[in-house]
Design an enzyme around this catalytic site. Structure first.
Site, PDB file in Angstrom:
ATOM      1  N   LYS A 130       0.826  -1.209   0.000  1.00 53.78           N
ATOM      2  CA  LYS A 130       0.000   0.000   0.000  1.00 53.78           C
ATOM      3  C   LYS A 130       0.862   1.261   0.000  1.00 53.78           C
ATOM      4  O   LYS A 130       0.638   2.178  -0.794  1.00 53.78           O
ATOM      5  CB  LYS A 130      -0.918  -0.008   1.220  1.00 53.78           C
ATOM      6  CG  LYS A 130      -1.680   1.298   1.415  1.00 53.78           C
ATOM      7  CD  LYS A 130      -2.248   1.426   2.806  1.00 53.78           C
ATOM      8  CE  LYS A 130      -2.789   2.840   3.004  1.00 53.78           C
ATOM      9  NZ  LYS A 130      -3.192   3.113   4.381  1.00 53.78           N
ATOM     10  N   ASN A 131       1.834   1.325   0.902  1.00 55.54           N
ATOM     11  CA  ASN A 131       2.598   2.563   1.069  1.00 55.54           C
ATOM     12  C   ASN A 131       3.470   2.876  -0.140  1.00 55.54           C
ATOM     13  O   ASN A 131       3.746   4.044  -0.423  1.00 55.54           O
ATOM     14  CB  ASN A 131       3.445   2.495   2.337  1.00 55.54           C
ATOM     15  CG  ASN A 131       2.587   2.565   3.600  1.00 55.54           C
ATOM     16  OD1 ASN A 131       1.445   3.021   3.555  1.00 55.54           O
ATOM     17  ND2 ASN A 131       3.114   2.094   4.708  1.00 55.54           N
TER      18      ASN A 131
ATOM     19  N   ARG B 225      -5.163  10.294   3.247  1.00 50.71           N
ATOM     20  CA  ARG B 225      -3.862  10.807   3.667  1.00 50.71           C
ATOM     21  C   ARG B 225      -2.874  10.851   2.502  1.00 50.71           C
ATOM     22  O   ARG B 225      -2.111  11.808   2.351  1.00 50.71           O
ATOM     23  CB  ARG B 225      -3.306   9.902   4.779  1.00 50.71           C
ATOM     24  CG  ARG B 225      -1.917  10.270   5.265  1.00 50.71           C
ATOM     25  CD  ARG B 225      -1.931  11.439   6.209  1.00 50.71           C
ATOM     26  NE  ARG B 225      -0.597  11.910   6.529  1.00 50.71           N
ATOM     27  CZ  ARG B 225      -0.343  13.006   7.219  1.00 50.71           C
ATOM     28  NH1 ARG B 225      -1.337  13.735   7.671  1.00 50.71           N
ATOM     29  NH2 ARG B 225       0.885  13.387   7.468  1.00 50.71           N
TER      30      ARG B 225
ATOM     31  N   ASP C  30      -5.632   7.610   9.184  1.00 49.42           N
ATOM     32  CA  ASP C  30      -5.771   7.024  10.506  1.00 49.42           C
ATOM     33  C   ASP C  30      -5.756   8.080  11.598  1.00 49.42           C
ATOM     34  O   ASP C  30      -5.030   9.068  11.517  1.00 49.42           O
ATOM     35  CB  ASP C  30      -4.618   6.033  10.786  1.00 49.42           C
ATOM     36  CG  ASP C  30      -4.773   4.754   9.990  1.00 49.42           C
ATOM     37  OD1 ASP C  30      -5.921   4.379   9.729  1.00 49.42           O
ATOM     38  OD2 ASP C  30      -3.748   4.144   9.649  1.00 49.42           O
TER      39      ASP C  30
ATOM     40  N   ASP D 219       4.337   0.516  11.890  1.00 50.36           N
ATOM     41  CA  ASP D 219       3.097  -0.116  11.446  1.00 50.36           C
ATOM     42  C   ASP D 219       2.932  -1.544  11.958  1.00 50.36           C
ATOM     43  O   ASP D 219       1.836  -2.106  11.869  1.00 50.36           O
ATOM     44  CB  ASP D 219       3.020  -0.119   9.914  1.00 50.36           C
ATOM     45  CG  ASP D 219       2.678   1.254   9.352  1.00 50.36           C
ATOM     46  OD1 ASP D 219       2.214   2.107  10.119  1.00 50.36           O
ATOM     47  OD2 ASP D 219       2.880   1.468   8.147  1.00 50.36           O
TER      48      ASP D 219
ATOM     49  N   MET E 127       6.784   6.980  17.557  1.00 48.74           N
ATOM     50  CA  MET E 127       6.518   7.888  16.446  1.00 48.74           C
ATOM     51  C   MET E 127       5.086   8.426  16.395  1.00 48.74           C
ATOM     52  O   MET E 127       4.826   9.452  15.783  1.00 48.74           O
ATOM     53  CB  MET E 127       6.880   7.207  15.123  1.00 48.74           C
ATOM     54  CG  MET E 127       8.376   6.861  15.052  1.00 48.74           C
ATOM     55  SD  MET E 127       8.860   5.900  13.604  1.00 48.74           S
ATOM     56  CE  MET E 127       8.657   7.106  12.302  1.00 48.74           C
TER      57      MET E 127
END
Length: 436
Positions: free
Chosen positions: A22-23, A97, A121, A321, A343
């Protein structure tokens, strides 16, 4: 609103193939805006966030042709740049996002880029400063409308290469700056750049399109601007977060699972961290084999015998993540572990749901939790819960699959944002999960 109904306590068995990352896909899709030529991208995951971005690109005027499962052909040869100032775009861009990463390519190619405050998120404050400070360094003028939270950057005379030290190694910030700099005049150096595999993939794709980027894989990138970019074909890596999720699922449910085609060389610390949890991983070619762990798994300690601490960090550190996955897996380990989420300040707030299921967790503050493992002596109990974000959602799903009884997970759209057809794929390896 959909729900998952899950009967837990069933051991699973079989093979599962991770989806495209996804990223990475969010970055790669935005990069198609940098050229008027055709770009073919393969292994795109079929998930909500990616599909929203594809729709947004289409509304911007990008021609999109689906060539097969996960394979799309894009051509941005007639961009409707005025769409950026419409109310429809403000609503659409604010729902995702990843939409922030259209700004760099549009600024580089068309001299302006706008974006509403992006959604995503609810895991705490997520700064955009790195993105816009980078654009300003390249010569863009910045403006912000506080009334409707609308950001804009403009450079009608083009961008100029510059040297910059990023205030944080932001992955999306680095990606946005790199995509802006590839068409800038002169040379840009970006120090403290993110160097995740997905950012490396973006740089490799841009170089294939004719960009001149060196230092790929390090935290110092040098970008020599070019006049234009051409088309290319690119394949998205498997999703390392999903791979970690399947490892955690196998251990937590004491199941024998093989994760196929994982791109081992791009997993970084992930195998090592799961081994610290006592989980056995076997490399078989480019696959990961996880045995059933019928005797459980024992947490390692630090070299001096003190309690194990697992913390996140920018790459090549452990990805934030996967900390939610590690936390839920630790609830059935033998031993104790401190989870330190550095983070993001709200990602541990889902632990109350695990405590309701019988997990022994002490939340120290918004960033730290101590998990005291049950060693499978006390099974988690089924409950009804709601998914607050993508990663907490998959963690709760893993907990439900290991729990005694039938659990209900609400707000599963959060899980669908990041995981492709997860219920179908889990049923294929023996899970009893129903979508309603």
């Amino acid at each position: 609103m959909g729900i998952f109904k899950i009967e837990g306590g069933i051991r699973l068995k079989g093979e599962i193939t991770p989806q495209g990352a996804k990223n990475e896909a969010l970055q790669i899709l935005c990069a198609v805006l940098l050229t008027s030529e055709q770009v073919l991208i393969n292994n795109i995951p079929d998930i909500i966030d990616i599909n929203k971005l594809i729709v947004l690109l289409g509304n911007l005027g990008v021609k999109i042709e689906k060539k097969g499962p996960g394979s799309y052909l894009f051509q941005a040869d007639n961009i409707a740049i005025d769409y950026l100032e419409t109310e429809a775009f403000k609503k659409e861009g604010g729902a995702l996002r990843g939409s922030i990463m259209i700004v760099g390519p549009l600024l580089a190619r068309f001299g302006k880029g706008y974006i509403p405050k992006p959604g995503g998120d609810k895991i705490g404050r997520r700064r955009l400063d790195t993105h816009f400070e980078g654009f300003i360094n390249l010569g863009a003028k910045f403006r912000y409308n506080r009334e409707d939270h609308f950001y804009g950057v403009e450079a009608p005379d083009g961008l100029q290469g510059a040297s910059m030290l990023l205030d944080e190694a932001s992955v999306t910030g680095t990606a946005n700056i790199v995509m802006a700099a590839v068409l800038a005049k002169g040379t840009t150096t970006v120090y403290n750049a993110a160097c995740e595999p997905y950012l490396q993939q973006l740089c490799k794709m841009l170089n294939a399109m004719g960009a001149n980027i060196t230092g790929v894989g390090s935290n110092l990138l040098t970008i020599t601007g070019v006049a234009s970019l051409g088309g290319c074909e690119h394949r998205v890596l498997p999703d390392m977060i999903e791979i970690g999720s399947w490892i955690g699922l196998a251990a937590m449910t004491q199941s024998e699972i093989t994760v196929k085609n994982v791109s081992w060389d791009n997993l970084g610390q992930i195998p090592n961290v799961f081994r610290k949890l006592g989980i056995t991983l076997e490399r078989r070619g480019d696959d990961i084999y996880i045995p059933s762990h019928q005797d459980g798994y024992k947490l390692k300690t630090d070299i001096d015998g003190s309690i194990l601490t697992i913390a996140d960090a920018p790459w090549p550190g452990f990805t934030p993540d996967l900390l939610s996955i590690v936390l839920v897996v630790a609830t059935q380990a033998q031993g104790d572990v401190l989870i330190h989420q550095k983070m993001f300040e709200s990602r541990l707030f889902f632990v109350d749901k695990l405590i309701d299921m019988g997990a022994k967790i002490m939340l120290c503050d918004p960033h730290r939790a101590v998990v005291m493992g049950h060693d499978f002596q006390s099974q988690l109990k089924a409950t009804t819960m709601s998914s607050p974000d993508i990663r907490a959602g998959i963690s709760l799903l893993i907990a439900a699959l290991s729990a005694k009884g039938t659990s209900i997970i609400q707000n599963i759209e959060q899980i669908d944002r990041g995981y492709e057809r997860i219920d179908e794929r889990l049923r294929a390896i023996g899970a009893n999960i129903i979508r309603e």
